[in-house]
Design a protein around this motif. Structure first.
Motif, PDB file in Angstrom:
ATOM      1  N   PHE A  93       0.788  -1.237   0.000  1.00  0.00           N
ATOM      2  CA  PHE A  93       0.000   0.000   0.000  1.00  0.00           C
ATOM      3  C   PHE A  93       0.824   1.293   0.000  1.00  0.00           C
ATOM      4  O   PHE A  93       0.574   2.183  -0.814  1.00  0.00           O
ATOM      5  N   PRO A  94       1.836   1.429   0.889  1.00  0.00           N
ATOM      6  CA  PRO A  94       2.591   2.705   0.864  1.00  0.00           C
ATOM      7  C   PRO A  94       3.265   2.971  -0.479  1.00  0.00           C
ATOM      8  O   PRO A  94       3.331   4.120  -0.927  1.00  0.00           O
ATOM      9  N   GLY A  95       3.712   1.907  -1.138  1.00  0.00           N
ATOM     10  CA  GLY A  95       4.331   2.064  -2.455  1.00  0.00           C
ATOM     11  C   GLY A  95       3.305   2.484  -3.487  1.00  0.00           C
ATOM     12  O   GLY A  95       3.569   3.339  -4.345  1.00  0.00           O
ATOM     13  N   GLU A  96       2.121   1.871  -3.370  1.00  0.00           N
ATOM     14  CA  GLU A  96       1.043   2.207  -4.302  1.00  0.00           C
ATOM     15  C   GLU A  96       0.714   3.693  -4.195  1.00  0.00           C
ATOM     16  O   GLU A  96       0.467   4.360  -5.202  1.00  0.00           O
ATOM     17  N   MET A  97       0.754   4.208  -2.966  1.00  0.00           N
ATOM     18  CA  MET A  97       0.451   5.629  -2.771  1.00  0.00           C
ATOM     19  C   MET A  97       1.470   6.513  -3.491  1.00  0.00           C
ATOM     20  O   MET A  97       1.122   7.521  -4.076  1.00  0.00           O
ATOM     21  N   LEU A  98       2.748   6.103  -3.438  1.00  0.00           N
ATOM     22  CA  LEU A  98       3.769   6.899  -4.144  1.00  0.00           C
ATOM     23  C   LEU A  98       3.488   6.905  -5.641  1.00  0.00           C
ATOM     24  O   LEU A  98       3.538   7.956  -6.287  1.00  0.00           O
ATOM     25  N   MET A  99       3.157   5.717  -6.172  1.00  0.00           N
ATOM     26  CA  MET A  99       2.868   5.647  -7.610  1.00  0.00           C
ATOM     27  C   MET A  99       1.690   6.545  -7.962  1.00  0.00           C
ATOM     28  O   MET A  99       1.700   7.236  -8.974  1.00  0.00           O
ATOM     29  N   ARG A 100       0.677   6.532  -7.098  1.00  0.00           N
ATOM     30  CA  ARG A 100      -0.504   7.352  -7.395  1.00  0.00           C
ATOM     31  C   ARG A 100      -0.148   8.833  -7.373  1.00  0.00           C
ATOM     32  O   ARG A 100      -0.613   9.602  -8.200  1.00  0.00           O
ATOM     33  N   MET A 101       0.686   9.227  -6.383  1.00  0.00           N
ATOM     34  CA  MET A 101       1.076  10.643  -6.298  1.00  0.00           C
ATOM     35  C   MET A 101       1.839  11.060  -7.546  1.00  0.00           C
ATOM     36  O   MET A 101       1.592  12.114  -8.125  1.00  0.00           O
ATOM     37  N   LEU A 102       2.800  10.211  -7.941  1.00  0.00           N
ATOM     38  CA  LEU A 102       3.623  10.578  -9.100  1.00  0.00           C
ATOM     39  C   LEU A 102       2.785  10.590 -10.373  1.00  0.00           C
ATOM     40  O   LEU A 102       2.887  11.495 -11.193  1.00  0.00           O
ATOM     41  N   LEU A 288       4.509  21.131  -6.244  1.00  0.00           N
ATOM     42  CA  LEU A 288       3.731  20.082  -5.583  1.00  0.00           C
ATOM     43  C   LEU A 288       4.590  18.835  -5.444  1.00  0.00           C
ATOM     44  O   LEU A 288       4.597  18.154  -4.413  1.00  0.00           O
ATOM     45  N   PHE A 289       5.356  18.579  -6.496  1.00  0.00           N
ATOM     46  CA  PHE A 289       6.197  17.386  -6.502  1.00  0.00           C
ATOM     47  C   PHE A 289       7.252  17.445  -5.395  1.00  0.00           C
ATOM     48  O   PHE A 289       7.583  16.424  -4.792  1.00  0.00           O
ATOM     49  N   THR A 375       8.801   8.573 -13.169  1.00  0.00           N
ATOM     50  CA  THR A 375      10.071   9.153 -12.726  1.00  0.00           C
ATOM     51  C   THR A 375      10.291  10.548 -13.312  1.00  0.00           C
ATOM     52  O   THR A 375      11.170  11.273 -12.861  1.00  0.00           O
ATOM     53  N   MET A 376       9.471  10.899 -14.305  1.00  0.00           N
ATOM     54  CA  MET A 376       9.715  12.139 -15.044  1.00  0.00           C
ATOM     55  C   MET A 376       9.901  13.396 -14.182  1.00  0.00           C
ATOM     56  O   MET A 376      10.843  14.165 -14.427  1.00  0.00           O
ATOM     57  N   PRO A 377       9.051  13.625 -13.164  1.00  0.00           N
ATOM     58  CA  PRO A 377       9.279  14.834 -12.363  1.00  0.00           C
ATOM     59  C   PRO A 377      10.663  14.846 -11.713  1.00  0.00           C
ATOM     60  O   PRO A 377      11.325  15.885 -11.663  1.00  0.00           O
ATOM     61  N   VAL A 378      11.114  13.663 -11.252  1.00  0.00           N
ATOM     62  CA  VAL A 378      12.437  13.583 -10.622  1.00  0.00           C
ATOM     63  C   VAL A 378      13.528  13.862 -11.648  1.00  0.00           C
ATOM     64  O   VAL A 378      14.477  14.604 -11.385  1.00  0.00           O
ATOM     65  N   THR A 379      13.364  13.267 -12.833  1.00  0.00           N
ATOM     66  CA  THR A 379      14.363  13.470 -13.895  1.00  0.00           C
ATOM     67  C   THR A 379      14.476  14.958 -14.227  1.00  0.00           C
ATOM     68  O   THR A 379      15.585  15.504 -14.307  1.00  0.00           O
ATOM     69  N   LEU A 380      13.321  15.605 -14.399  1.00  0.00           N
ATOM     70  CA  LEU A 380      13.339  17.032 -14.756  1.00  0.00           C
ATOM     71  C   LEU A 380      14.044  17.839 -13.683  1.00  0.00           C
ATOM     72  O   LEU A 380      14.875  18.703 -13.961  1.00  0.00           O
TER      73      LEU A 380
END
Ligand code: 7O9
Length: 537
Positions: A93-102, A288-289, A375-380
């Protein structure tokens, strides 16, 4: 801070001109590269900057630790007994939340950054940059496929294989390569932009069975025509019908945004409000990111742990699939750590490993999420903040790269096709190897535009050289794990692409009428001798 930031910044004490304008005659420095090393800053500002640098590194350290923790927790739980499906779901679940946020950020970020990035360039720069980007994407993808083929042919991971020793998982699906190709073209032009945000077009194959009564001549009596036997024969046909992918049609949104951006750029003054609007949306999304960044180490720990606990078996790595796994891994490592950095060095004459160090965060996120789009926001952020890439370059190269440039995927598909050929004892002719390289390249370019990409593109490559498509199930077991490494290579490919295109387009970019300091975050700093200086944070 309501003053208008100047284009260049003079430090009164060191007499250094801080600027990102390469044509300046003063000693120049790119501001972002020195964010924590301002030579004369007031003590408190030095502390602030140290703190900022520390925070940046803290995130990186936490992210790298989260990968290690994730593996440790995953293997720990596996060793201490089996979890039920429900327990595994809770763990994930906690991982799923990260995916949803990203993923929540993807659509505004892709659309706004692409439109803003392209519209901020004049037509000539934009065209040149586009050509350079496409040339880079094409070259590196071909290099990746060639490397994959060399690896698979020399290591021969599936040689002398016996299919029966390899377990099969899942089932290959029925598909028609021509339909898939047409779907790709259809998805490039979505008929409705709102619908494109949540689903794309997919040709479904409806199975129709027809039963026929056929006459079979009786073999025993060749003379007696009436002595026939009758047999019921079933024929199955597949009729195409309109279906939905159930995933956002990102290719359509990318095509739309690129076209829209070009037009806004040509509209001049009239287009400015839309350009500002898009830049504002991008900035807002990135802000936000930055909040989500602090959650990402937790998310990644659980993404990895959940995946390790949830996976079926490890024993398969002891079979021939293990050798295949290592071949792909080795190939990806050579491509990402030797070939791409070499290309970067040859073109820019800068240290590629310093560049790679700047995108470590993005690599860790790619490993955790196994999705270059998430991963795009992190890459940018890494490219702009740490590697000093102009925002107009990164916001074009990265989203387009995430959509069509997948070096890791191309390499993987080439190795997989040759592996399956070897397991089936089929010797590939030179022509077949060429076919594999072309289809693997095409598959990696089209992946984001075809429904259920991963398997489908693999099946197309296999079908093109006449390999049994059911055999994709042989490699499915390790697919989720290889996906993480592929994604890392894909992200490295996009990032180095942004670095190279930035280097090549630098002169044109500085000639543009845009105020480059707009991209800098400038604050007023009090200098002890009473004068004011401005520094970058
Ligand atoms: C890997 F532009 C973006 F960022 F918005 C964007 C959004 C979504 C770009 C692409 C996508 C997308 O859906 N891509 C996609 C990629 C869809 C299906 C399959 C793949 C292939 O993914 C790689 C692989 O499996 O090898 C890898 N996981 O780079 O994300």
């Amino acid at each position: 801070m309501d003053y208008k930031p100047p284009k260049t910044v003079v430090d009164p004490e060191s007499k250094l001109l801080y600027s990102n304008d390469p044509s300046s005659k003063y000693e120049t420095k790119v501001l972002y590269e020195n964010e924590s090393t301002h030579p004369t800053g007031h003590r408190t500002n030095m502390l602030q900057m140290c703190f900022k640098g520390f925070r940046q590194n803290l995130i990186l350290v936490l992210l790298l630790l989260s990968v290690v923790f994730g593996c440790a927790i995953g293997f720990g739980i596996r060793a201490s007994g089996n979890l039920t499906k429900r327990e595994i779901m809770y763990l994930q679940f906690p991982g799923e939340m990260l995916m949803r946020m990203l993923k929540m950020l993807i659509i505004p970020l892709v659309v706004a950054s692409l439109i803003g990035g392209i519209a901020g360039l004049d037509a000539k720069t934009c065209g040149k940059m586009g050509l350079r980007t496409m040339a880079y994407f094409g070259t590196t993808t071909m290099l990746a496929v060639i490397l994959g083929i060399i690896m698979a042919v020399t290591i021969r991971p599936g040689a002398n294989g016996d299919q029966s020793e390899i377990p099969r998982y899942g089932q290959a699906q029925n598909l028609n390569s021509v339909d898939t190709f047409l779907d790709l073209i259809r998805n490039m032009f979505p008929d409705n932009l709102i619908v494109a945000c949540y689903t794309g077009y997919k040709t479904d194959l409806d199975e129709t069975k027809t039963v026929e009564n056929v006459t079979v001549p009786n073999e025993n009596s060749t003379t007696d025509a009436t002595n026939n036997t009758y047999e019921l024969r079933e024929t199955v046909t597949y009729e195409p019908s309109k279906g939905e992918t159930g995933q956002s049609n990102i290719l359509g949104l990318v095509v739309f945004s690129v076209c829209f951006g070009i037009v806004i750029g040509r509209m001049g003054e009239k287009g400015k409000p839309l350009l500002n609007f898009c830049n504002c949306v991008t900035e807002c999304t990135m802000k936000l990111f930055v909040v989500f960044i602090w959650y990402s180490p937790i998310g990644i720990t659980f993404l990895i742990a959940g995946k390790i606990v949830g996976m079926e078996t490890f024993e398969v790595l002891m079979t021939r699939v293990g050798l295949y796994f290592l071949t792909v891994l080795f190939g990806l490592a050579i491509h990402g750590a030797v070939i791409l950095p070499l290309l970067y060095f040859i073109i820019t004459r800068r240290n590629p490993y310093t560049f790679l160090r700047g995108i470590l965060e993005a690599m860790a996120t790619a490993f955790g999420t196994s999705s270059s789009s998430a991963t795009m926001p992190v890459t940018l952020r890494c490219l702009e903040m740490k590697n000093g890439i102009d925002q107009r370059v990164s916001s074009f190269v990265v989203p387009v790269g995430a959509t069509i440039n997948m070096d890791g995927t191309a390499l993987y598909e080439a190795v997989a096709a040759l592996f399956i050929g070897q397991v089936n004892d089929m010797d590939m002719s030179f022509g077949q190897i060429i076919t594999i390289s072309i289809t693997a390249t095409a598959a990696s370019i089209g992946a984001a535009g075809v429904p259920q990409a991963g398997l489908v593109t693999m099946v197309i490559v296999l079908a093109a050289v006449g390999l049994p498509i059911d055999d994709v199930t042989l490699i499915l077991v390790v697919d989720w794990f290889l996906d993480r490494f592929r994604t890392m290579t894909n992200v490295v490919g996009d990032s180095i692409g942004a670095g190279i295109v930035y280097h090549l387009s630098k002169n044109e970019l500085s000639g543009d009428n845009e105020d480059k300091t707009e991209n800098l975050n400038l604050v007023r700093v009090d200098i002890p001798n009473g004068k004011d200086a401005i520094t970058a944070v």
